[in-house]
Design an enzyme around this catalytic site. Sequence first.
Site: not given
Ligand code: NAI
Ligand SMILES: O=C(O)C(=O)[C@H](O)COP(=O)(O)O
Length: 375
Positions: A45, A208, A237, A254
């Site tokens: 990311s 995010r 970040e 993160h």
């Molecule tokens: N902190 C971390 O390490 C991580 C952060 N993330 C972040 O979390 C986000 C979500 O992850 P996933 O569930 O895997 O993604 P995903 O794409 O499977 O789910 C996201 C959901 O949010 C919904 N959405 C979109 N706009 C919206 C709004 N305005 N209000 C409410 N819901 C809305 C979508 O319709 C979808 O169902 C990712 O896009 C990524 O940015 C994901 C994995 C790890």
């Molecule tokens: O999958 C995502 O979206 C995430 O936020 C990742 O967990 C973030 O990890 P890095 O890609 O920054 O190592």
Amino acid sequence: MKILVDENMPYARELFSRSGVVTAVPGRSIPHDVLKHADGLMVRSVTKVNQTLLAGTPVKFVGTATAGTDHIDQQALAQQGVIFSSAPGCNAVAVVEYVFSALLLLAERDGFALTDRTVGIVGVGNVGMRLQQRLQALGVRSLLCDPPRADRGDRESFQDIDSLINDADILTFHTPLYKEGPYCTWHLMDEARLRALKPDAILINACRGPVVDNAALLRVLQQRHDLSVVLDVWEPEPDLSIALLAQTDIATAHIAGYTLEGKARGTTQVYEAWCEFLGKPDPVALDSLLPVADFSNIELHGPLDQPALKRLVHLVYDVRRDDAPLRKVAAVPGEFDRLRKNYLERREWSSLHVTCDNEHIASQLRALGFSAAAR
Ligand SMILES: NC(=O)C1=CN([C@@H]2O[C@H](COP(=O)(O)OP(=O)(O)OC[C@H]3O[C@@H](n4cnc5c(N)ncnc54)[C@H](O)[C@@H]3O)[C@@H](O)[C@H]2O)C=CC1
Ligand SMILES: O=C(O)C(=O)[C@H](O)COP(=O)(O)O
């Protein structure tokens, strides 16, 4: 084939070298020069992939081993004829387990039962859906907000975000970052909404940073000492606000998605897409890559009540191990990324096999994501 991979991508060298010469580079600033000889670029990311980065390079395929894609200008890639692939859902379990680790900690600290609380989930995709399922397995009520899914006619019962703010004791964000458009999530949690949180509410952001207005959050927290806040992601970040950090209850760099399984799934998903692109499919069995976890078997005697669950969850992952180091070094330039790069191995609950008293407890543990069997 020449393939550039982010140096923080476990198993990347091992897998991608099956199809070419692999060079690992720091993702935050990939020098344009090294891209001049790359056919494939595999990022995480922290790399902004756009027209400027790819102009004049032979890159034909970009993969990101992440769920979020806000760092990729997909339109520019399409215009340049570059194929793009991400890793949806790769680390969803990790984020859910992060949220549970944090909630069980706060519940113990503040003396409440999770089953007495209502959890509002904003964004009900790979993370939000799994979170809801595990909360349900525990008997915790949840409310769901996902306008894109509601507009598609998905059959869950969705509400708007302001209803969740009104009714939820715990509000947790799992949306993508959209800076514009009908479902814009940039500062979705703005000052007015932050002020409207219920007394003693818990706010969690593990998606995010800019989905929550961080400057507004700091102002609100300086006045509302009843709120508890868990932040894994920051605006911006890596140079997060130290003043805001000091106001949070749990703060991490993160890493919510950083289980070994989550990272390995991310790499394999992108590797498999790359192989498809080359016309040489090479499916990878995740289990063949992962080592046995440090703790893999445990006996649970007695009921699975909240204290027992907390001890099990924290045996696998206690979020405090990531909170303390961030507080120590956050003000030092470069340290946020160093914590992420040198991340201590972390496994998912499924890596722990629990032997327990009866099949009822075993099935509850399995519904929560552990491996389990009755003795
Ligand atoms: N902190 C971390 O390490 C991580 C952060 N993330 C972040 O979390 C986000 C979500 O992850 P996933 O569930 O895997 O993604 P995903 O794409 O499977 O789910 C996201 C959901 O949010 C919904 N959405 C979109 N706009 C919206 C709004 N305005 N209000 C409410 N819901 C809305 C979508 O319709 C979808 O169902 C990712 O896009 C990524 O940015 C994901 C994995 C790890
Ligand atoms: O999958 C995502 O979206 C995430 O936020 C990742 O967990 C973030 O990890 P890095 O890609 O920054 O190592």
